[in-house]
Design a protein around this motif. Structure first.
Motif, PDB file in Angstrom:
ATOM      1  N   VAL A  90      19.680 -66.020 -24.266  1.00 52.53           N
ATOM      2  CA  VAL A  90      20.013 -66.133 -25.931  1.00 52.53           C
ATOM      3  C   VAL A  90      18.986 -67.131 -26.578  1.00 52.53           C
ATOM      4  O   VAL A  90      18.942 -67.674 -27.347  1.00 52.53           O
ATOM      5  CB  VAL A  90      21.074 -65.803 -25.611  1.00 52.53           C
ATOM      6  CG1 VAL A  90      21.392 -66.057 -27.157  1.00 52.53           C
ATOM      7  CG2 VAL A  90      21.447 -64.384 -25.569  1.00 52.53           C
ATOM      8  N   GLU A  91      20.239 -68.839 -25.769  1.00 50.76           N
ATOM      9  CA  GLU A  91      19.444 -69.575 -26.363  1.00 50.76           C
ATOM     10  C   GLU A  91      18.293 -70.438 -26.549  1.00 50.76           C
ATOM     11  O   GLU A  91      17.851 -70.781 -27.508  1.00 50.76           O
ATOM     12  CB  GLU A  91      20.346 -71.452 -25.838  1.00 50.76           C
ATOM     13  CG  GLU A  91      21.623 -71.240 -25.563  1.00 50.76           C
ATOM     14  CD  GLU A  91      22.260 -71.986 -24.848  1.00 50.76           C
ATOM     15  OE1 GLU A  91      21.762 -73.197 -24.098  1.00 50.76           O
ATOM     16  OE2 GLU A  91      24.060 -72.011 -24.920  1.00 50.76           O
ATOM     17  N   GLY A  92      16.731 -69.694 -25.792  1.00 53.98           N
ATOM     18  CA  GLY A  92      15.467 -70.445 -25.714  1.00 53.98           C
ATOM     19  C   GLY A  92      14.857 -69.254 -26.771  1.00 53.98           C
ATOM     20  O   GLY A  92      14.083 -68.538 -26.647  1.00 53.98           O
ATOM     21  N   GLY A  93      16.194 -67.855 -27.091  1.00 53.21           N
ATOM     22  CA  GLY A  93      15.261 -66.835 -28.514  1.00 53.21           C
ATOM     23  C   GLY A  93      14.288 -66.377 -27.514  1.00 53.21           C
ATOM     24  O   GLY A  93      13.455 -65.332 -27.913  1.00 53.21           O
ATOM     25  N   GLN A  94      14.516 -65.724 -25.798  1.00 55.78           N
ATOM     26  CA  GLN A  94      13.619 -64.738 -25.487  1.00 55.78           C
ATOM     27  C   GLN A  94      13.908 -63.004 -25.459  1.00 55.78           C
ATOM     28  O   GLN A  94      13.644 -63.077 -24.593  1.00 55.78           O
ATOM     29  CB  GLN A  94      13.828 -65.624 -23.784  1.00 55.78           C
ATOM     30  CG  GLN A  94      13.131 -67.178 -23.587  1.00 55.78           C
ATOM     31  CD  GLN A  94      11.618 -66.799 -24.450  1.00 55.78           C
ATOM     32  OE1 GLN A  94      11.101 -66.476 -23.238  1.00 55.78           O
ATOM     33  NE2 GLN A  94      11.497 -67.777 -25.489  1.00 55.78           N
ATOM     34  N   VAL A  95      15.159 -62.784 -25.563  1.00 49.29           N
ATOM     35  CA  VAL A  95      16.225 -61.690 -25.554  1.00 49.29           C
ATOM     36  C   VAL A  95      14.634 -60.633 -25.758  1.00 49.29           C
ATOM     37  O   VAL A  95      13.973 -59.979 -24.839  1.00 49.29           O
ATOM     38  CB  VAL A  95      16.867 -61.294 -26.363  1.00 49.29           C
ATOM     39  CG1 VAL A  95      17.790 -60.217 -26.076  1.00 49.29           C
ATOM     40  CG2 VAL A  95      18.346 -62.140 -25.728  1.00 49.29           C
ATOM     41  N   PRO A  96      13.867 -60.862 -27.217  1.00 47.51           N
ATOM     42  CA  PRO A  96      12.623 -60.025 -27.101  1.00 47.51           C
ATOM     43  C   PRO A  96      11.561 -60.038 -26.237  1.00 47.51           C
ATOM     44  O   PRO A  96      11.328 -58.992 -26.052  1.00 47.51           O
ATOM     45  CB  PRO A  96      11.857 -60.608 -28.322  1.00 47.51           C
ATOM     46  CG  PRO A  96      13.352 -61.185 -29.283  1.00 47.51           C
ATOM     47  CD  PRO A  96      14.322 -61.924 -27.960  1.00 47.51           C
ATOM     48  N   MET A  97      11.504 -61.038 -25.487  1.00 45.59           N
ATOM     49  CA  MET A  97      10.704 -61.000 -24.363  1.00 45.59           C
ATOM     50  C   MET A  97      10.953 -60.304 -23.407  1.00 45.59           C
ATOM     51  O   MET A  97      10.168 -58.813 -22.668  1.00 45.59           O
ATOM     52  CB  MET A  97      10.087 -61.977 -23.793  1.00 45.59           C
ATOM     53  CG  MET A  97       9.262 -62.493 -22.911  1.00 45.59           C
ATOM     54  SD  MET A  97       9.551 -63.883 -21.875  1.00 45.59           S
ATOM     55  CE  MET A  97      10.559 -63.767 -20.846  1.00 45.59           C
ATOM     56  N   LEU A  98      12.377 -60.374 -23.142  1.00 43.03           N
ATOM     57  CA  LEU A  98      12.749 -59.320 -21.835  1.00 43.03           C
ATOM     58  C   LEU A  98      12.698 -57.947 -22.441  1.00 43.03           C
ATOM     59  O   LEU A  98      12.590 -56.857 -21.432  1.00 43.03           O
ATOM     60  CB  LEU A  98      14.361 -59.504 -21.594  1.00 43.03           C
ATOM     61  CG  LEU A  98      14.249 -61.041 -20.667  1.00 43.03           C
ATOM     62  CD1 LEU A  98      15.881 -61.277 -20.470  1.00 43.03           C
ATOM     63  CD2 LEU A  98      14.192 -61.468 -19.094  1.00 43.03           C
ATOM     64  N   VAL A  99      13.611 -57.449 -23.760  1.00 43.65           N
ATOM     65  CA  VAL A  99      13.502 -56.429 -23.959  1.00 43.65           C
ATOM     66  C   VAL A  99      12.032 -55.715 -23.800  1.00 43.65           C
ATOM     67  O   VAL A  99      11.850 -54.248 -23.709  1.00 43.65           O
ATOM     68  CB  VAL A  99      13.591 -56.243 -25.711  1.00 43.65           C
ATOM     69  CG1 VAL A  99      13.195 -55.063 -26.616  1.00 43.65           C
ATOM     70  CG2 VAL A  99      15.250 -56.501 -25.444  1.00 43.65           C
ATOM     71  N   GLY A 100      10.473 -56.506 -23.720  1.00 43.08           N
ATOM     72  CA  GLY A 100       9.232 -56.352 -24.115  1.00 43.08           C
ATOM     73  C   GLY A 100       9.264 -56.098 -22.576  1.00 43.08           C
ATOM     74  O   GLY A 100       8.735 -54.828 -22.029  1.00 43.08           O
ATOM     75  N   GLU A 101       9.648 -56.632 -22.004  1.00 44.25           N
ATOM     76  CA  GLU A 101       9.292 -56.141 -20.148  1.00 44.25           C
ATOM     77  C   GLU A 101      10.186 -54.922 -19.643  1.00 44.25           C
ATOM     78  O   GLU A 101       9.824 -54.333 -18.933  1.00 44.25           O
ATOM     79  CB  GLU A 101      10.089 -57.563 -19.355  1.00 44.25           C
ATOM     80  CG  GLU A 101       9.032 -58.750 -19.003  1.00 44.25           C
ATOM     81  CD  GLU A 101      10.062 -59.679 -18.468  1.00 44.25           C
ATOM     82  OE1 GLU A 101      10.985 -59.584 -18.264  1.00 44.25           O
ATOM     83  OE2 GLU A 101       9.415 -60.513 -18.646  1.00 44.25           O
ATOM     84  N   VAL A 102      10.601 -54.549 -19.810  1.00 42.50           N
ATOM     85  CA  VAL A 102      11.611 -53.228 -20.328  1.00 42.50           C
ATOM     86  C   VAL A 102      10.793 -52.150 -20.650  1.00 42.50           C
ATOM     87  O   VAL A 102      10.722 -50.767 -20.048  1.00 42.50           O
ATOM     88  CB  VAL A 102      13.322 -52.934 -20.382  1.00 42.50           C
ATOM     89  CG1 VAL A 102      14.091 -51.713 -19.937  1.00 42.50           C
ATOM     90  CG2 VAL A 102      14.056 -54.465 -19.609  1.00 42.50           C
ATOM     91  N   ALA A 103      10.665 -52.684 -21.891  1.00 46.84           N
ATOM     92  CA  ALA A 103       9.927 -51.296 -22.743  1.00 46.84           C
ATOM     93  C   ALA A 103       8.545 -50.923 -22.013  1.00 46.84           C
ATOM     94  O   ALA A 103       8.287 -49.857 -21.537  1.00 46.84           O
ATOM     95  CB  ALA A 103       9.671 -52.229 -24.047  1.00 46.84           C
ATOM     96  N   ARG A 104       7.628 -52.152 -21.192  1.00 42.04           N
ATOM     97  CA  ARG A 104       6.625 -51.746 -20.829  1.00 42.04           C
ATOM     98  C   ARG A 104       6.906 -51.048 -19.000  1.00 42.04           C
ATOM     99  O   ARG A 104       5.496 -50.628 -18.771  1.00 42.04           O
ATOM    100  CB  ARG A 104       5.745 -53.382 -20.395  1.00 42.04           C
ATOM    101  CG  ARG A 104       5.641 -53.967 -21.896  1.00 42.04           C
ATOM    102  CD  ARG A 104       4.293 -54.943 -21.661  1.00 42.04           C
ATOM    103  NE  ARG A 104       4.865 -56.483 -21.872  1.00 42.04           N
ATOM    104  CZ  ARG A 104       5.534 -56.838 -22.845  1.00 42.04           C
ATOM    105  NH1 ARG A 104       5.094 -56.273 -23.523  1.00 42.04           N
ATOM    106  NH2 ARG A 104       6.402 -58.137 -22.472  1.00 42.04           N
ATOM    107  N   GLY A 105       8.196 -51.738 -18.457  1.00 34.82           N
ATOM    108  CA  GLY A 105       7.268 -50.969 -17.662  1.00 34.82           C
ATOM    109  C   GLY A 105       8.058 -49.714 -17.467  1.00 34.82           C
ATOM    110  O   GLY A 105       7.830 -48.647 -16.804  1.00 34.82           O
ATOM    111  N   LYS A 106       8.917 -49.129 -18.514  1.00 36.35           N
ATOM    112  CA  LYS A 106       9.022 -47.625 -18.740  1.00 36.35           C
ATOM    113  C   LYS A 106       8.041 -46.927 -19.320  1.00 36.35           C
ATOM    114  O   LYS A 106       7.428 -45.793 -18.571  1.00 36.35           O
ATOM    115  CB  LYS A 106      10.505 -47.589 -19.851  1.00 36.35           C
ATOM    116  CG  LYS A 106      11.398 -48.006 -19.610  1.00 36.35           C
ATOM    117  CD  LYS A 106      12.659 -47.570 -20.553  1.00 36.35           C
ATOM    118  CE  LYS A 106      12.657 -46.461 -21.239  1.00 36.35           C
ATOM    119  NZ  LYS A 106      13.768 -45.875 -21.998  1.00 36.35           N
TER     120      LYS A 106
END
Length: 472
Positions: free
Chosen positions: A397-413
């Motif tokens: 959250v502090e690093g502003g990396q939430v969108p990156m994690l969301v992208g990783e999950v979406a690409r996995g799906k």
């Protein structure tokens, strides 16, 4: 404001933007206000200097420059939205015309995501290893467990294969003892191959107190990759004794009462592991097959940045922790620097193409990420990072990396969607059902393939970036 988009190539465009001067008025007012707070003019209170006095004293040009720098990011973003573009990285902004009280014209060149058409992938067929567990596999697993429970007994004889020797080591290069080339009291099992090349032959046949010298290429440390003269002295010799393979051993080494129960549990664990490996292999092969079907142009600047990022990670983190530099690593890998650079470029290009294709699939298939899926992914990432879930979540959250994690999950799906639609057969010709146990494997396989730096590069197309470019 009027804007036009010129396609320079499949991954780069030039925006031409014309802005009527009246649209600059809010930024012009803000520029006068900012300058008012920064300067002092005799006869006027701070912040109360009329605009005409500022123009006379400091020049209209300084005001216009401040106003344009303030307005450019917002104007650029509006042009991007109007053109329905997906920019990657920072734009190169050039002010082509600025007529006071009339017009501002500027151009902005920027890399964009290429338009990708996903073909019909249902006809893909890949082959994976059969998830079979042979008796020999179980025997090997039980034997490894048996090795862990081996005991040692000191003996007064020459060291032989399988013995544990306690040794002191001293390494010299060009006749000089290395500062990090001395070690004492090291336990080594002869034949394990866990230390230096040549040490097995050197210590075999030595009794306690015996020494030998041999030549070996150092794997790490200050002289990694160089040939050293190593002196080894045996301090003690111990024989290893393995426990009997019986029910008593099963009770010692596991929660089971009999050896047969323990073997069956080993068989089940091996089957689960092979199923996991099979799912991962399927993900990788399906991804490769999909990439072969799709033409994906890669922006050159993005590719260069990705190559540099991967090289930096390898040299400054992975090799640095091993005490190696790039030259030593290349020597160990028996590669030239040109071969290394070419492989790195190929890997980086594949990573970027993978992300582009999977992101397009996310859009095409209209895939969404639930809070539960994001939380599960975060837990896995936290575990692999060695952090607690709370610590990892806070860092994300502090690093502003939430969108990156969301992208990783979406690409996995997205990748899992393709795998479910294609045909996967094992080496026996049987169709493989990957419904069970492939979720985590798919997620991790995608994480390895996805180019996270490409995601970061996309985020770089910000207002601040445009501002910085215009000032330079």
């Amino acid at each position: 404001m009027k804007s036009a988009v010129e396609t320079l190539n499949p991954t780069r465009v030039r925006l031409t933007v014309e802005v009527p001067f009246e649209e600059l008025k809010p930024s012009l007012d803000a520029a006068y206000k900012k300058i008012n707070q920064q300067v002092t003019v005799p006869g006027f209170r701070k912040g109360k200097i009329p605009a005409r006095i500022i123009d006379q004293r400091f020049g209209r040009g300084a005001v216009l420059e401040e106003a344009v720098n303030d307005a450019l990011p917002k104007l650029y973003q509006s042009a991007v939205e109007e053109g329905e573009l997906s920019p990657l990285g920072q734009p190169e902004v050039d002010i082509t015309e600025l007529k006071d009280n009339e017009l501002l014209t500027f151009t902005a060149e920027v890399d964009i995501r290429p338009e990708i058409e996903i073909p019909d992938y249902q006809g893909i067929e890949v082959e994976v290893e059969a998830a079979e567990v042979a008796d020999e596999d179980v025997d090997q697993a039980v034997e490894q467990l048996r090795e862990r429970f081996a005991s040692t007994t000191a003996v007064e004889r020459a060291a032989a294969e399988g013995d544990v020797v306690k040794v002191d080591l001293e390494a010299k290069v060009d006749g000089e003892v290395l500062e990090d080339g001395v070690a004492q009291g090291v336990d080594y099992t002869i034949g394990s191959g866990e230390l230096l090349d040549g040490i097995d032959d050197a210590v075999t046949g030595l009794e306690a107190g015996g020494s030998a010298t041999f030549a070996s290429e150092l794997k790490g440390g200050s002289a990694a990759g160089r040939e050293a003269e190593v002196t080894v002295t045996v301090a003690a010799v111990s024989a290893r004794e393995l426990p009997e393979l019986d029910d008593e051993f099963a009770q010692l080494a596991s929660e089971f009462d009999t050896l047969e129960e323990m073997r069956e549990d080993s068989r089940k664990r091996l089957a689960d592991q092979k199923k996991y490996e099979q799912a991962t292999q399927a993900q990788e092969k399906v991804l490769d097959a999909l990439l072969e079907l799709v033409e994906v142009p890669v922006p050159e600047k993005l590719l260069q940045d990705e190559v540099e990022s991967r090289k930096h990670q390898l040299v400054n983190h992975q090799l640095g922790q091993l005490g190696l530099d790039l030259a030593a690593y290349l020597k160990m890998q028996e590669k030239t620097e040109e071969q290394f650079e070419e492989e790195l470029k190929e890997q980086a290009g594949k990573g970027i193409r993978t992300q582009f294709v999977l992101d397009q699939l996310v859009s095409t298939e209209k895939l969404n990420v639930s809070q539960e899926e994001l939380t599960e992914h975060l837990m896995r990432r936290a575990q692999s990072s060695g952090m607690s879930p709370d610590q990892f979540a806070q860092a994300v959250v502090e690093g502003g990396q939430v969108p990156m994690l969301v992208g990783e999950v979406a690409r996995g799906k997205a990748l899992a969607t393709v795998v479910e639609a294609v045909t996967v057969k094992d080496t026996n010709g049987e169709v493989v059902d990957l419904d069970e146990g492939d979720g985590e494997a798919g997620d991790e396989a995608e994480a390895e393939a996805g180019a996270s730096e490409a995601e970061a590069a996309e985020a770089g197309a910000s207002d601040e970036s445009a501002d910085q470019k215009s000032e330079s």
